[in-house]
Design an enzyme around this catalytic site. Structure first.
Site, PDB file in Angstrom:
ATOM      1  N   TRP A 468       6.781  11.414  11.695  1.00 33.50           N
ATOM      2  CA  TRP A 468       7.166  11.196  10.302  1.00 33.50           C
ATOM      3  C   TRP A 468       5.966  11.216   9.360  1.00 33.50           C
ATOM      4  O   TRP A 468       4.824  11.176   9.784  1.00 33.50           O
ATOM      5  CB  TRP A 468       7.990   9.936  10.129  1.00 33.50           C
ATOM      6  CG  TRP A 468       7.395   8.624  10.568  1.00 33.50           C
ATOM      7  CD1 TRP A 468       6.097   8.336  10.865  1.00 33.50           C
ATOM      8  CD2 TRP A 468       8.129   7.415  10.759  1.00 33.50           C
ATOM      9  NE1 TRP A 468       5.965   7.026  11.232  1.00 33.50           N
ATOM     10  CE2 TRP A 468       7.206   6.429  11.172  1.00 33.50           C
ATOM     11  CE3 TRP A 468       9.469   7.034  10.618  1.00 33.50           C
ATOM     12  CZ2 TRP A 468       7.586   5.101  11.444  1.00 33.50           C
ATOM     13  CZ3 TRP A 468       9.836   5.726  10.885  1.00 33.50           C
ATOM     14  CH2 TRP A 468       8.906   4.794  11.293  1.00 33.50           C
ATOM     15  N   GLU A 469       6.274  11.280   8.086  1.00 33.53           N
ATOM     16  CA  GLU A 469       5.263  11.452   7.018  1.00 33.53           C
ATOM     17  C   GLU A 469       4.437  12.719   7.233  1.00 33.53           C
ATOM     18  O   GLU A 469       3.260  12.779   6.879  1.00 33.53           O
ATOM     19  CB  GLU A 469       4.338  10.220   6.918  1.00 33.53           C
ATOM     20  CG  GLU A 469       5.050   8.892   6.835  1.00 33.53           C
ATOM     21  CD  GLU A 469       6.091   8.843   5.729  1.00 33.53           C
ATOM     22  OE1 GLU A 469       5.989   9.610   4.774  1.00 33.53           O
ATOM     23  OE2 GLU A 469       7.027   8.030   5.845  1.00 33.53           O
ATOM     24  N   GLY A 470       5.049  13.734   7.813  1.00 33.42           N
ATOM     25  CA  GLY A 470       4.354  14.981   8.109  1.00 33.42           C
ATOM     26  C   GLY A 470       3.862  14.974   9.537  1.00 33.42           C
ATOM     27  O   GLY A 470       3.027  14.141   9.910  1.00 33.42           O
TER      28      GLY A 470
END
Length: 638
Positions: A468-470
């Site tokens: 997550w978050e890239g």
């Protein structure tokens, strides 16, 4: 106000669950070492916050001590139970959290902890941002999933504070800063994940300054819960006639319940919860599908600049996710160390490190070299990663002051510096955190795969961090492509010069009370790797002129190489700090603490940094290893 609030929190923490079995012990000595002896935050505060009487050693000590009590007595006991119970979807308006979560959150709010580093104007304590990072270090390790609720709110606060009108700030920031409400980040949709150019959620003007938001968002962490009366969603959507792609995305503030001019919570705003996800881990946090049905929202910042504005939120979350990697390594180490000391299995080949107890059937597994390797890897990642994150906290403190002073040029320079470091920390520390968590299961053996020993939960909770978050791959492309090559190597020039100077100064100075040869050797290794880092960047840049795929092919290895070198840099900093303490009088009352730092630094340089050699070999491999494949290579026609 802070002292009184912390006193209330500490009193309640001692009163309620002080007798509970602790699964986490706040590493206050480690924090003190990193804060004061490695990064010298005392000098940093004196230089940048000298005009603020409440920013002093007494306040910092109080914050660390009381947060530690809250984490040990309240959050840690909820971690395993929250994982077992999980969250429950009741209906479109209602999601419940595990037993005890709301009570702990109420204590957190009562203590004023959410507003620790936010402006007094909105009800915060206006302490340096770094205080909240120290707080997050302990909270994330004690109970990551609970910490997500106030953690995401920090991103919402930063986004609203940075981009909203004064009217919206005055209305929505005070209850967010107090913790009375929470915030979320709504990016992902069923048809698009990280590729936000495909965002399809619509925003239609109402004619009164508000908008109707319609669309579905998925994977929304902490998207709904029963801990607060309201949830504020930061939602990416498209206005009518907006340009295609990311240039046509705007950002909107959409509350779960509408808010009156007097601040009172009103009608449900049709932010319908379609379901919560049944996940591999992080069961204590609700991951929601939210169906916005002409929900009323307000524009954050400028039209079609939503992605730019949302990066304020994203970057807050990426630094927090880097901390998740540190937390996983720390908790895995804390779980594994006592087990390794007690578990008997076979005789050590060399018994010099074993307490001779011939009446026992076998030796503790900590006597075996590879068990020590696994423990030392966890320790090196946890403590080295903590230092990496705390370095960024120094930068954000200065950004905070630049914002207050209206110094745009300084803010942008610091933001560029943080922007370069963030993908390294987020990508590298989350990958290494997962490795450290997996090593925890290996230390326990078959017992690590059993839920009652708590280690398998660390793996399940940590596994999402590189995603997550890239994802790590996106962080790697951001680092090599956007932050380095597209900026014509300016960030890497600046960074390598700074690290090279540090390494050269350490090489010249050497050590004093301990083996100075190790310090010089480590400094020389770091200097060589920094020079190679720069050479690799030039080599990839040259190859990319003829083969653009080389950037994607090399990027993850490039990021991991950068991470290994950065971890080594911070272990050299810690080695120097420990050596200085020993030189000043044997390390005070606990010289073994500083000797352990020096020993772990040696391990980091001899067992972790050499991994960078493998990254170099695969980084420079031709891109056609993966791109030029026979037709049908990935066919399922076996």
């Amino acid at each position: 106000m802070l002292m009184r609030a912390a006193g209330r929190l500490a009193k309640r923490a001692r009163r309620t669950t002080v007798a509970a079995t602790r699964s986490y012990v706040a590493p206050l000595k480690e924090l003190d070492f990193c804060i004061n002896e490695v990064h010298d935050f005392e000098a940093h505060y004196a230089k940048h916050f000298g005009d603020r009487e409440h920013v002093n050693a007494e306040t910092l000590d109080m914050v660390l001590t009381e947060v530690a009590k809250f984490c040990e007595n309240e959050l840690a006991p909820l971690n395993e139970a929250g994982d077992a119970e999980g969250c429950t979807w009741v209906d479109e308006r209602t999601v419940t959290t595990p037993k005890g979560y709301k009570a702990a959150y109420d204590q957190f709010v009562e203590g004023g902890w959410q507003g620790l580093s936010f402006p007094e104007k909105y009800g915060g304590q206006e302490l340096p941002y770094s205080y909240s990072i120290f707080q997050a270090d302990m909270m994330a390790t004690a109970n990551w999933t609970w910490t997500m609720y106030p953690g995401l709110s920090k991103g919402a606060i930063n986004t609203i504070y940075s981009h909203c009108t004064e009217e919206l700030k005055d209305k929505y920031l005070p209850p967010l800063v107090s913790g009375e409400w929470t915030g979320t980040m709504c990016l992902t949709e069923p048809a698009c994940g990280s590729d936000l150019a495909q965002v399809a959620t619509k925003a239609v003007p109402n004619g009164d300054g508000s908008y109707k938001i319609t669309g579905t968002k998925i994977f929304i962490s902490c998207g709904d819960h029963d801990m607060t009366d309201n949830v504020l969603h930061c939602v990416l959507a498209r206005l009518p006639g907006a340009p295609e792609g990311t240039k046509g995305i705007s950002l909107f503030l959409v509350p779960k319940h509408l808010v009156g001019d007097d601040g009172a919570v009103g009608d449900f705003n049709k932010t319908n919860i379609g379901r919560i996800e049944d996940k591999m881990g992080c069961h204590g946090s609700s991951t929601c599908e939210i169906n916005f049905d002409e929900s009323q929202g307000w524009l954050i910042g400028s039209e079609n600049k939503g992605l730019n504005h949302m990066f304020t939120f994203i970057n807050t979350s990426r630094l927090g996710t880097a901390m998740q990697g540190v937390a996983a390594a720390e908790l895995a180490f804390q779980n594994g160390l006592p087990y390794a000391k007690d578990r008997l299995a076979m005789r050590a080949l060399d018994r010099k490190n074993v307490d001779r107890e011939p009446d026992k059937a076998a030796d503790p597994i900590i006597a075996h070299p590879d068990v020590r390797r696994m423990l030392l890897t966890q320790k090196a990642v946890a403590e080295g990663g903590r230092s990496m994150v705390f370095e960024c906290a120094l930068i954000v403190d200065e950004m905070q002051l630049a914002t207050e002073a209206g110094d745009t040029a300084k803010y942008e320079a610091l933001d560029d510096r943080l922007g370069f470091l963030t993908p390294i920390l987020k990508g590298y520390l989350t990958e290494m955190g997962v490795e450290a968590a997996n090593l925890g299961i290996q230390i326990f053996g078959g017992h690590g795969y059993i839920k009652s020993n708590k280690q398998e939960q660390v793996v399940r909770d940590a596994r999402i961090a590189p995603v997550w978050e890239g994802t790590t791959q996106i962080q790697a492309l951001d680092l090599l492509g956007r932050k380095v090559l597209l900026q014509k190597l300016a960030p890497i020039n600046h960074h390598c010069k700074g690290v090279a100077k540090f390494a050269f100064d350490a090489l010249v100075a050497g050590g004093t009370s301990s083996d100075g040869g190790n310090i010089r050797s480590h400094a020389f290794q770091l200097l060589k790797h920094v020079a190679e880092w720069y050479w690799l960047t030039l080599s990839i840049g040259k190859k990319a002129m003829k083969d653009r795929d080389i950037v994607g092919s090399a990027s993850v290895d490039y990021l991991m190489f950068a991470g290994h070198v950065t971890l080594a840099e911070h272990w050299l900093k810690m080695e120097l700090a420990a050596d200085a303490q020993l030189a000043q009088g044997g390390g005070g009352q606990d010289p073994d603490f500083y000797k352990a730092k020096i020993a772990t630094a040696r391990f980091a340089f001899e067992k972790i940094l050499p991994r960078a050699r493998g990254n170099v070999a695969t980084m420079l491999a031709p891109s056609d290893v993966t791109t030029s494949l026979p037709k049908g290579h990935f066919s399922f026609d076996y």
